[in-house]
Design a protein around this motif. Sequence first.
Motif, PDB file in Angstrom:
ATOM      1  N   SER A  76     -50.648  68.494  -6.314  1.00 28.32           N
ATOM      2  CA  SER A  76     -51.292  67.671  -7.312  1.00 28.32           C
ATOM      3  C   SER A  76     -50.949  68.089  -8.732  1.00 28.32           C
ATOM      4  CB  SER A  76     -52.943  68.012  -7.272  1.00 28.32           C
ATOM      5  OG  SER A  76     -53.052  69.370  -7.458  1.00 28.32           O
ATOM      6  N   GLN A  77     -49.858  69.087  -8.578  1.00 25.31           N
ATOM      7  CA  GLN A  77     -49.251  69.642  -9.735  1.00 25.31           C
ATOM      8  C   GLN A  77     -48.071  68.490 -10.216  1.00 25.31           C
ATOM      9  OE1 GLN A  77     -47.914  73.349  -9.584  1.00 25.31           O
ATOM     10  NE2 GLN A  77     -49.201  73.958 -11.461  1.00 25.31           N
ATOM     11  N   GLU A  78     -47.708  67.573  -9.387  1.00 30.45           N
ATOM     12  CA  GLU A  78     -46.576  66.577  -9.600  1.00 30.45           C
ATOM     13  C   GLU A  78     -46.698  65.589 -10.886  1.00 30.45           C
ATOM     14  OE1 GLU A  78     -45.359  64.664  -6.088  1.00 30.45           O
ATOM     15  OE2 GLU A  78     -45.248  66.550  -4.785  1.00 30.45           O
ATOM     16  N   LYS A  79     -45.769  65.281 -11.339  1.00 34.44           N
ATOM     17  CA  LYS A  79     -46.032  64.473 -12.587  1.00 34.44           C
ATOM     18  C   LYS A  79     -46.742  63.205 -12.667  1.00 34.44           C
ATOM     19  CE  LYS A  79     -42.962  63.115 -16.424  1.00 34.44           C
ATOM     20  NZ  LYS A  79     -41.754  63.526 -16.897  1.00 34.44           N
ATOM     21  N   TYR A  84     -55.605  72.857  -8.536  1.00 34.63           N
ATOM     22  CA  TYR A  84     -54.749  72.152  -7.713  1.00 34.63           C
ATOM     23  C   TYR A  84     -54.692  71.991  -6.369  1.00 34.63           C
ATOM     24  CZ  TYR A  84     -52.182  72.410 -12.283  1.00 34.63           C
ATOM     25  OH  TYR A  84     -52.034  72.389 -13.773  1.00 34.63           O
ATOM     26  N   ARG A 104     -50.575  65.265 -12.167  1.00 29.40           N
ATOM     27  CA  ARG A 104     -50.925  66.314 -13.147  1.00 29.40           C
ATOM     28  C   ARG A 104     -52.100  66.235 -14.011  1.00 29.40           C
ATOM     29  NH1 ARG A 104     -45.737  68.139 -15.815  1.00 29.40           N
ATOM     30  NH2 ARG A 104     -45.278  68.646 -13.697  1.00 29.40           N
ATOM     31  N   LYS A 105     -52.197  64.936 -14.645  1.00 22.86           N
ATOM     32  CA  LYS A 105     -53.211  64.478 -15.767  1.00 22.86           C
ATOM     33  C   LYS A 105     -54.630  64.486 -15.155  1.00 22.86           C
ATOM     34  CE  LYS A 105     -49.965  64.216 -19.154  1.00 22.86           C
ATOM     35  NZ  LYS A 105     -50.158  65.273 -20.053  1.00 22.86           N
TER      36      LYS A 105
END
Length: 119
Positions: A58-61, A39, A64-65
Amino acid sequence: MSALKDRKQRRARIKRRYRDAVRGTASRPRLTVYRSLRYVYAQVIDDDAGRTLAAASSQEKKLRKKTLTVDTAAEVGKLVAARAGDAGVETVVFDRGGFPYHGRVKALAEAARKSGLKF
């Protein structure tokens, strides 16, 4: 194993030296970047008050993918610039956190500049 420890110690030494020169204030907070293997994180910090004004990762919803690429880091840069603008921040000092200024760190910084942050 010792090479990994040496690399971490080297980055910590660079970060400490860099932080002595770069300090965030209320008028010009610090945009700091942390890049892990998976991330990338960015925060706008007022060091005088000791508080975070805006943050993105970059961990936001919606991110994340995606795999961590230069494009993902650029999206994080746009997000943090937009959130900093909402918090009333126009100018920042850039803290690369001991990481070399290329690749994902550079992409995040350039995207934040294009989105309106001045540094």
